[in-house]
Scaffold this motif. Structure first.
Motif, PDB file in Angstrom:
ATOM      1  N   GLN A 199       0.818  -1.206   0.000  1.00  0.00           N
ATOM      2  CA  GLN A 199       0.000   0.000   0.000  1.00  0.00           C
ATOM      3  C   GLN A 199       0.852   1.257   0.000  1.00  0.00           C
ATOM      4  O   GLN A 199       1.796   1.372   0.775  1.00  0.00           O
ATOM      5  CB  GLN A 199      -0.929   0.034   1.216  1.00  0.00           C
ATOM      6  CG  GLN A 199      -1.838   1.262   1.244  1.00  0.00           C
ATOM      7  CD  GLN A 199      -2.846   1.224   2.367  1.00  0.00           C
ATOM      8  OE1 GLN A 199      -3.182   0.161   2.868  1.00  0.00           O
ATOM      9  NE2 GLN A 199      -3.346   2.384   2.769  1.00  0.00           N
ATOM     10  N   SER A 205      -5.723   3.374   0.570  1.00  0.00           N
ATOM     11  CA  SER A 205      -6.120   2.146  -0.119  1.00  0.00           C
ATOM     12  C   SER A 205      -6.895   2.478  -1.388  1.00  0.00           C
ATOM     13  O   SER A 205      -7.537   3.531  -1.482  1.00  0.00           O
ATOM     14  CB  SER A 205      -6.997   1.289   0.803  1.00  0.00           C
ATOM     15  OG  SER A 205      -6.295   0.890   1.958  1.00  0.00           O
ATOM     16  N   PRO A 254      -4.194  -4.167  -1.006  1.00  0.00           N
ATOM     17  CA  PRO A 254      -4.911  -2.897  -0.803  1.00  0.00           C
ATOM     18  C   PRO A 254      -4.855  -1.923  -1.962  1.00  0.00           C
ATOM     19  O   PRO A 254      -5.639  -0.982  -2.000  1.00  0.00           O
ATOM     20  CB  PRO A 254      -4.201  -2.312   0.421  1.00  0.00           C
ATOM     21  CG  PRO A 254      -2.798  -2.822   0.306  1.00  0.00           C
ATOM     22  CD  PRO A 254      -2.920  -4.212  -0.267  1.00  0.00           C
TER      23      PRO A 254
END
Length: 748
Positions: free
Chosen positions: A210, A214, A259
């Protein structure tokens, strides 16, 4: 249409996807269709599998993803501006535009940061993805959004139908017109355009690492529905149905360890070698057509019996017999305003060079604007821009742009130009605005707009203004209402409207019944309910009694206090209200009676953000027209400082083409001003009735408007109306009854 399928079908599709992908060697990523649900049957026949395979799926995976071949970095002068094309996950998420399944159109997006002091000129967006099905995509769409907390905000760039190259699973999308973005946080959405049948669908591969926030996802049509489980930590339970932007892992149920999305941005930075883009549309401003909203395009209730109310006296043609909608308070725009009163500077009164020239513009202030700025020729310079002290100030730029996006450089007091993106306003005759914060010196300043790229034009400029609380629009439609007799089935009341512009519009919708009796309206509906549908027909909000909020769709919190603060709270607790922030698009409000009760009701939409350029446009309401007080009465307000040119229509016979039963065979139309005086009327639109504000034959003007009724028995009036309240009344010739549509179109 539901997104899930039974397990035998799921396995069959998985095997098909694996075989197909091994044959075409697209990124070597096999698919397993996840988050699926039976469409309504447990019959596991081949016929069932064929039908179910046509339904799109949100996520694809999880399965093992072999290593993929990274395409080479671009050669000079283009460079990699941002790189998230690494750490591939095991799943892909739907991000595509289906022409054959519009309810399943979905957008995935991920964010990135442009460092302070830099300006990026983005010419290519690369995304790792793969097909579930034979493919290929017809083309790709790319959108950029401002950051709104941890989700995408206002769309600031749109490039549709862009060409691409599939480089071993990396889809390299070349932007016809580059996106020019200053320092800050932004979101990018990459969307495949392809028909589900027969080409399948495309998935954007997820990422296990990530960066920033997100990834986000939305499905405006609501076709997918909420996932059955949310594996990511922090997701609400039950999982959300993301009609508007939400965290992708929560919206789609994709793995917790994936994510972000995989993508890369390519281009140049300001001050470097800048590629020459293709011209951003033709330099000659041309009017674009206005979308036509029709109530018949909305969900049609099941027809039932139609009770006939007793005819009563003639209605009073004043704002639908209810209190006249009062203009709401105008908020001050955000940013740092210039101290003092509103100050405006007209483009046509400024210094022009090269090809820049004044042009007529009925919707612009003083009826003029400046066009042909750019193309390494035309420049526009505002002189004598006054500031009381040196500091940072918010400037509102009023402009028109009929293309997807146009660009200009803004130079203040001779400084190097800063790139500014101007989103589409819908046409070159529709005024929009953006705000920028600039540094001014105490005393007199200059602001210059130009575009040094040959073939690239800036927008057309109306004016710039400081500390002005009102919109750049000089006139617009607002505070709309329609009253009619609401029955059941196809004879409920259906109101359609359009939000036009580049930003969301905050509105309140109301369904009024009991309080009508206070104004002498007989047979008022005792308990109305209200539904709000989007352009795809999906239910996005509903309410029964306004003091009890129904959470769901776009309504995520209690609205009672907001409704009270709006100044438009209904007068009876049984009446309904919804406050909504609506992005540009088509919407439908449906009014019914609780337990299929009938009666006279009022459907209304009030503009709660009149200082913003998005406007309410193209208003239509469908209902049962009877006689006496039960004719159809539509009220609307022209707001602003200049007259508004509109066409008003009464439609009946052509509704039968859309399956509407019992259409009004021959409608008539009257237009009254705020004092109740009759100012125009029409029976058959091909025969103009001279009188009041109509001084000449209108048949040719109606045909030229693009909104001529399709049946000669229907009615239409074109009027140039000064700001004020107006009422349109629809009756049947010789007191005939039936279903009709009353409409008001903004002719800009």
């Amino acid at each position: 249409m539901k997104k899930q399928i039974n397990l035998s079908i799921k396995a069959q599709l998985l095997r098909s996807a694996l075989i197909l992908l091994s044959l075409v060697a697209i990124c070597a990523i096999p698919f397993a269709l996840a988050q699926s649900r039976n469409r309504g049957t447990n019959n596991r026949t081949v016929v069932d599998r064929t039908e179910q395979s046509q339904l799109p799926t949100k996520t694809i995976g999880p399965v093992r993803v072999p290593a993929f071949q990274m395409p080479s970095v671009p050669k000079f002068p283009a460079v990699v501006l941002y790189d998230q094309l690494n750490n591939p996950g095991t799943s892909a998420v739907s991000s595509q535009e289906f022409p054959d399944f519009p309810a399943f159109i979905a957008f995935a997006a991920d964010d990135f940061v442009i460092p302070a002091g830099q300006t990026w000129i983005i010419t290519e967006v690369d995304a790792l993805g793969a097909y579930d099905g034979p493919g290929p995509a017809d083309n790709f769409n790319v959108f950029f959004y401002q950051n709104n907390g941890s989700l995408p905000g206002i769309q600031i760039y749109s490039a549709t139908a862009q060409s691409y190259v599939n480089n071993s699973g990396v889809f390299q999308v070349t932007l016809t017109v580059p996106a020019i973005l200053a320092a800050g946080t932004y979101w990018v959405s990459v969307q495949a355009h392809m028909s589900r049948s027969p080409n399948g669908q495309w998935g954007w591969i997820e990422r296990t690492v990530q960066a920033n926030s997100s990834a986000a996802w939305q499905n405006p049509g609501g076709g997918f529905g909420a996932p059955s489980s949310c594996p990511a930590p922090g997701c609400p339970m039950p999982c959300p149905n993301c009609i508007t932007w939400g965290i992708r892992q929560c919206c789609t149920g994709s793995p917790a360890g994936e994510p972000d999305q995989m993508f890369r941005l390519i281009g140049t930075t300001a001050g470097g070698s800048t590629p020459t883009p293709t011209a951003a549309g033709t330099p000659t401003p041309t009017a674009t057509g206005t979308p036509t909203p029709t109530a018949t395009g909305t969900p049609t209730p099941t027809a039932t019996g139609t009770p006939t109310p007793t005819a009563t006296g003639t209605p009073t043609p004043i704002a639908t017999g209810t209190p006249t909608p009062a203009a709401t308070a105008t908020p001050t725009p955000t940013g740092t305003p210039t101290p003092g009163s509103c100050t405006s500077y007209e483009a046509e009164s400024s210094d022009l060079t090269g090809s820049a020239t004044p042009l007529p513009c009925a919707e612009c202030s003083n009826g003029q604007k400046v066009g042909y700025v750019g193309n390494n020729s035309g420049t526009l310079q505002f002189n004598g821009v006054s500031a009381s002290a040196t500091g940072r100030y918010s400037v509102t730029i009023c402009y028109t742009n009929g293309d997807a996006v146009r660009y200009a450089l803004l130079s203040v007091n001779g400084s190097p130009g800063t790139p500014v993106s101007f989103p589409s306003t819908g046409s070159f005759h529709t005024v929009g605005s953006i705000q920028r914060t600039i540094t001014l010196n105490a005393g007199s300043n200059t602001l210059e707009f130009y575009n040094p790229i040959v073939g690239s034009w800036a927008p057309d400029f109306d004016r710039i203004q400081f500390n002005c609380p009102t919109s750049c629009l000089t006139s617009y439609l607002g505070n709309l209402s329609t009253r009619s007799f609401v029955q059941t089935g196809d004879d409920v009341m259906i109101g359609g409207f359009i939000v036009r512009g580049t930003q969301p519009k905050r509105v309140i919708l109301r369904a009024i019944g009991p309080e009508l009796s206070q104004f002498g309206v007989p047979n008022a509906m005792a308990n109305p309910t209200l539904e709000l549908h989007n352009g795809n027909g999906a239910l996005i909000a509903s309410n029964n009694d306004w003091r009890t909020t129904i959470i769901g769709g776009i309504i995520t919190s209690n609205q009672v206090q907001q409704i009270q603060n709006s100044g438009h709270a209904p007068g009876d607790a049984r009446e309904s209200a919804i406050i909504a922030d609506l992005p540009p698009g088509h919407y439908t409000a449906i009014v019914r009676g609780v337990d299929d009760t009938t009666g006279v009701a009022l459907v209304e939409v009030y503009d709660l953000s009149p200082s913003l350029d998005p406007i309410l446009d193209n208003i239509s309401t469908r209902g049962l027209v009877q006689t006496g007080d039960d004719v159809m009465i539509g009220g609307f307000i022209v707001q602003g400082t200049r007259p508004k040119n509109v066409i008003i229509r009464a439609i009946g016979p052509e509704l039968s083409q859309y399956g509407v039963p019992d259409p009004l065979a021959n409608p008539t139309l009257e237009l009254h001003n705020g004092s109740g005086a009759l100012i125009a009327s029409n029976d058959n639109w091909r025969h103009t009735i001279i009188g009041g504000i109509i001084t000449q034959n209108q048949v040719q003007d109606i045909q030229n408007s693009g909104h001529a009724p399709s049946d000669a028995r229907e009615s239409a009036i074109i009027a140039n109306l000064p700001p004020g309240n107006y009422t349109a009344i629809v009756r049947g010739v010789s007191n005939t009854t039936g279903v009709a549509l009353v409409e008001v179109y903004d002719l800009h």
